[in-house]
Write a protein that holds these residues in place. Structure first.
Motif, PDB file in Angstrom:
ATOM      1  N   VAL A 218       0.842  -1.215   0.000  1.00  9.64           N
ATOM      2  CA  VAL A 218       0.000   0.000   0.000  1.00  9.64           C
ATOM      3  C   VAL A 218       0.875   1.263   0.000  1.00  9.64           C
ATOM      4  O   VAL A 218       0.620   2.221   0.747  1.00  9.64           O
ATOM      5  N   HIS A 332      -0.888 -12.550  -5.481  1.00  4.94           N
ATOM      6  CA  HIS A 332      -1.725 -13.207  -4.475  1.00  4.94           C
ATOM      7  C   HIS A 332      -3.052 -12.475  -4.238  1.00  4.94           C
ATOM      8  O   HIS A 332      -3.812 -12.882  -3.360  1.00  4.94           O
ATOM      9  N   ARG A 434      -9.700 -13.827  -2.222  1.00  6.07           N
ATOM     10  CA  ARG A 434      -8.463 -14.185  -2.909  1.00  6.07           C
ATOM     11  C   ARG A 434      -7.907 -15.558  -2.542  1.00  6.07           C
ATOM     12  O   ARG A 434      -6.801 -15.905  -2.936  1.00  6.07           O
ATOM     13  N   ARG A 438      -4.370 -18.781  -3.612  1.00  3.01           N
ATOM     14  CA  ARG A 438      -3.418 -18.976  -2.517  1.00  3.01           C
ATOM     15  C   ARG A 438      -3.395 -20.426  -2.026  1.00  3.01           C
ATOM     16  O   ARG A 438      -2.866 -20.717  -0.946  1.00  3.01           O
TER      17      ARG A 438
HETATM   18  C1  NOJ Z   1      -1.957  -5.336  -0.416  1.00  4.87           C
HETATM   19  C2  NOJ Z   1      -1.624  -6.780  -0.258  1.00  4.87           C
HETATM   20  O1  NOJ Z   1      -1.106  -7.254  -1.478  1.00  4.87           O
HETATM   21  C3  NOJ Z   1      -2.906  -7.461   0.141  1.00  4.87           C
HETATM   22  O2  NOJ Z   1      -2.775  -8.854   0.114  1.00  4.87           O
HETATM   23  C4  NOJ Z   1      -3.290  -6.961   1.499  1.00  4.87           C
HETATM   24  O3  NOJ Z   1      -4.542  -7.501   1.854  1.00  4.87           O
HETATM   25  C5  NOJ Z   1      -3.403  -5.446   1.533  1.00  4.87           C
HETATM   26  N1  NOJ Z   1      -2.320  -4.804   0.860  1.00  4.87           N
HETATM   27  C6  NOJ Z   1      -3.425  -4.933   2.959  1.00  4.87           C
HETATM   28  O4  NOJ Z   1      -2.160  -5.078   3.539  1.00  4.87           O
END
Ligand code: NOJ
Ligand code: CA
Length: 559
Positions: A218, A332, A434, A438
């Motif tokens: 993020v 992922h 997701r 995984r």
């Molecule tokens: C991005 C990550 O790739 C994702 O898997 C995660 O849920 C969010 N950021 C929050 O950390």
């Protein structure tokens, strides 16, 4: 811990070019689903280390390791309890060091995930904040506010969390804390100097242990505009963007200074889903993180016009700020690309359209349990191989996601009881989430978890995984795994004489051809009919070539 376990870099094996990351193929490992050494159904670092020979044979330049930190797994490890340790469920610091040493000895660099936007709600600082009074220094490390309404019973703003539900949760004394993601992921206050200093300590902690780079979670979201002292603003937290981004520039300039303390400098890649492209590339500038993921191809249809426009747009925009390219088809967080390409094409997205029509289609497909529309498995795999070969020829770095080298498809029919993704729970099952990308990898066609480990797998694997097992594919000259190995080894050779850019070649409708210099040409037929085969020596073909360039096929040529 004993010093002898700290890895020493093996200069013989590692590419000493400080710019290695600009053209690297980086393989993402989601550690809890890669390989389980101790049979507790969860993948671990010892399992990963045992598979280094596999990674070396695959030919990747680096591994990006998704979070391996202590975590209650409210969000697959992106809820971090301690940034400077290993989750005891998957290993120890000594095992981390052994893994790093094994990767380096095999010539593979290591990039680790860093999660600066939020910690977990079990992080000692968050526990301290909960125990402390409103307006205390402990609460200032996070984002605590009083609520609206007569008794503060309404959240401070109406903003919604990414996984669904309000972005604010109320604590016992009546204050609310902000979380962009799950309730268990409280956001840090990046105006707090202790937070800033602590992340620099964390970066040094891992860089000192031999980590070569960081994937920044993020990366563009650390600052938001929220009501607070002297402001009753309750509107969109992402405005004014430019001001928020300037504050981020300052944070990342500090990170860059830390990266540059090392030889070679540590690299970083930002997770930035932002549009427009200029905003994303802000974080890819050399004085910033240096690289940012380009997710454009991941949302495109398998269509020549879309691919060509995306490549052009990115090459031009990156060159304008001196950034290197990145390309991604799977990770992922998204439906695996072998499945995406087996679903019917959608119309192209309008500029900056969100969610794009491809994603809308995937969400619907997941909701139907993977039955509607029907996935064309054969076409999906052909297109996936062709798209990967197209991508691996492009200038810049490529990011691969574990299992795509097996041509693995999305698992769409997991039981609700087995699901783990907070997206599923926070949306009351309305969004499937997701988990389907995984599911632990199949290594062998038999065994309690297809060779993932000596016991079962923490997300159930479907019976059809047997046909995708690494051991089966390694012995099959026509498999996805064999293709990925060929592409990676050819790429290494061809890059030595390639140009930094590309030149488009004249091609019939539905076909793209580009030249990389040194005679290297890449041709992809995106259409449904065979196309003329361009002249040259075929180096790699993603499906059997019989005098034509078949549909859904890429060839690498020496012209
Ligand atoms: C991005 C990550 O790739 C994702 O898997 C995660 O849920 C969010 N950021 C929050 O950390
Ligand atoms: Ca394990």
């Amino acid at each position: 811990m004993s010093q002898s376990l700290v890895p020493t870099l093996s200069p013989m094996a590692l590419d000493m070019n400080p710019d290695w990351w600009k053209t690297a193929v980086v393989y993402q490992i989601y550690p809890r689903s890669f390989a389980d050494a101790n049979g507790d159904t969860i993948g671990d670092l010892a399992g990963l280390t045992s598979r280094v020979p596999y990674l070396a044979a695959l030919g990747v330049d680096a591994v990006w390791l998704s979070p391996f930190y202590p975590s209650a797994l409210a969000d697959g490890g992106y809820d971090v309890d301690d940034y400077r340790d290993v989750d005891p469920k998957i290993g120890t610091l000594a095992e981390f060091d052994a893994m790093t040493a094994a990767l380096h000895a095999a010539g593979i660099r290591l990039v680790v995930d860093i999660v600066p936007n939020h910690s977990s709600d079990r992080h000692p600082w968050f526990r301290e904040a909960l125990a402390a009074a409103p307006d205390s220094p402990a609460r200032d490390r996070y984002i605590f506010r009083d609520g609206r309404g007569e008794h503060g019973e309404l959240p401070p703003t109406d903003f919604r969390a990414t996984f669904g539900g309000p972005a604010w949760t109320r604590v016992a004394d009546g204050q609310w804390y902000f979380h962009l993601f799950a309730i268990e992921q409280p956001d840090f206050n990046w105006d707090n100097p202790e937070v800033r200093a602590d992340f620099l300590t964390t970066l040094r902690f891992w860089a000192d242990r031999g980590v070569d780079g960081f994937r920044v979670d993020v990366a563009d979201g650390l600052f938001k505009r929220l009501p607070g002292p002297g402001s009753d603003y309750t509107g969109d937290p992402w405005t004014p963007r430019d001001e928020l981004d300037r504050r981020l520039d300052e944070v990342y300039a500090g990170w860059r200074a830390v990266f540059d303390e090392y030889d070679p400098p540590r690299c970083a890649v930002g997770e930035v889903w932002a549009e427009p492209i200029e905003r994303r590339l802000r974080f890819a500038r050399p004085d910033n993180l240096g690289q940012a993921f380009n997710f454009d191809l991941l949302r495109a249809n398998f269509r020549a016009s879309e691919f060509r426009a995306i490549v052009n747009r990115n090459l031009v925009a990156a060159a304008a700020v001196g950034a290197s390219q990145t390309w991604v088809l799977s990770n992922h967080d998204v439906v695996r690309h072998a499945t995406r390409y087996g679903l019917p094409l959608t119309r192209p997205a309008a500029p900056n359209e969100f969610p794009p029509p491809t994603v809308v289609r995937e969400v619907e497909w997941l909701k139907s349990g993977g039955v509607e529309p029907v996935e064309d498995v054969t076409l999906g795999l052909s297109r996936a191989k062709a798209a990967t070969a197209f991508l691996l020829g492009l200038p810049g770095a490529a990011y691969l996601y574990q299992g795509e080298e097996l041509g693995l498809r999305e698992v769409a029919d997991l039981d609700a009881a087995d699901r783990q993704d907070p997206t599923f729970f926070r949306s009351d099952g309305d969004e499937i989430g997701r988990d389907g990308c995984r599911v632990p990898l199949p290594w062998t066609p038999e065994g309690p978890s297809f060779g993932f480990g000596p016991a079962g797998a923490h997300l159930p694997q479907p019976a059809w995984f047997a046909g995708y097992a690494a051991s089966v594919e390694a012995a099959d000259p026509g498999s996805a795994l064999t293709l990925y190995r060929e592409l990676m080894s050819r790429r290494k050779q061809l890059l030595t004489s390639a140009d930094s850019g590309l030149t488009w070649l004249d091609a019939p409708d539905g076909v793209l051809g580009y030249a990389r210099g040194g005679g290297w040409q890449v041709w992809t037929n995106f259409g449904d009919l065979p196309a003329p085969l361009p002249a040259g020596e075929i180096l790699v073909a993603t499906s059997p070539v019989d005098g034509t360039l078949p549909p859904a096929t890429t060839v690498w040529l020496h012209a």
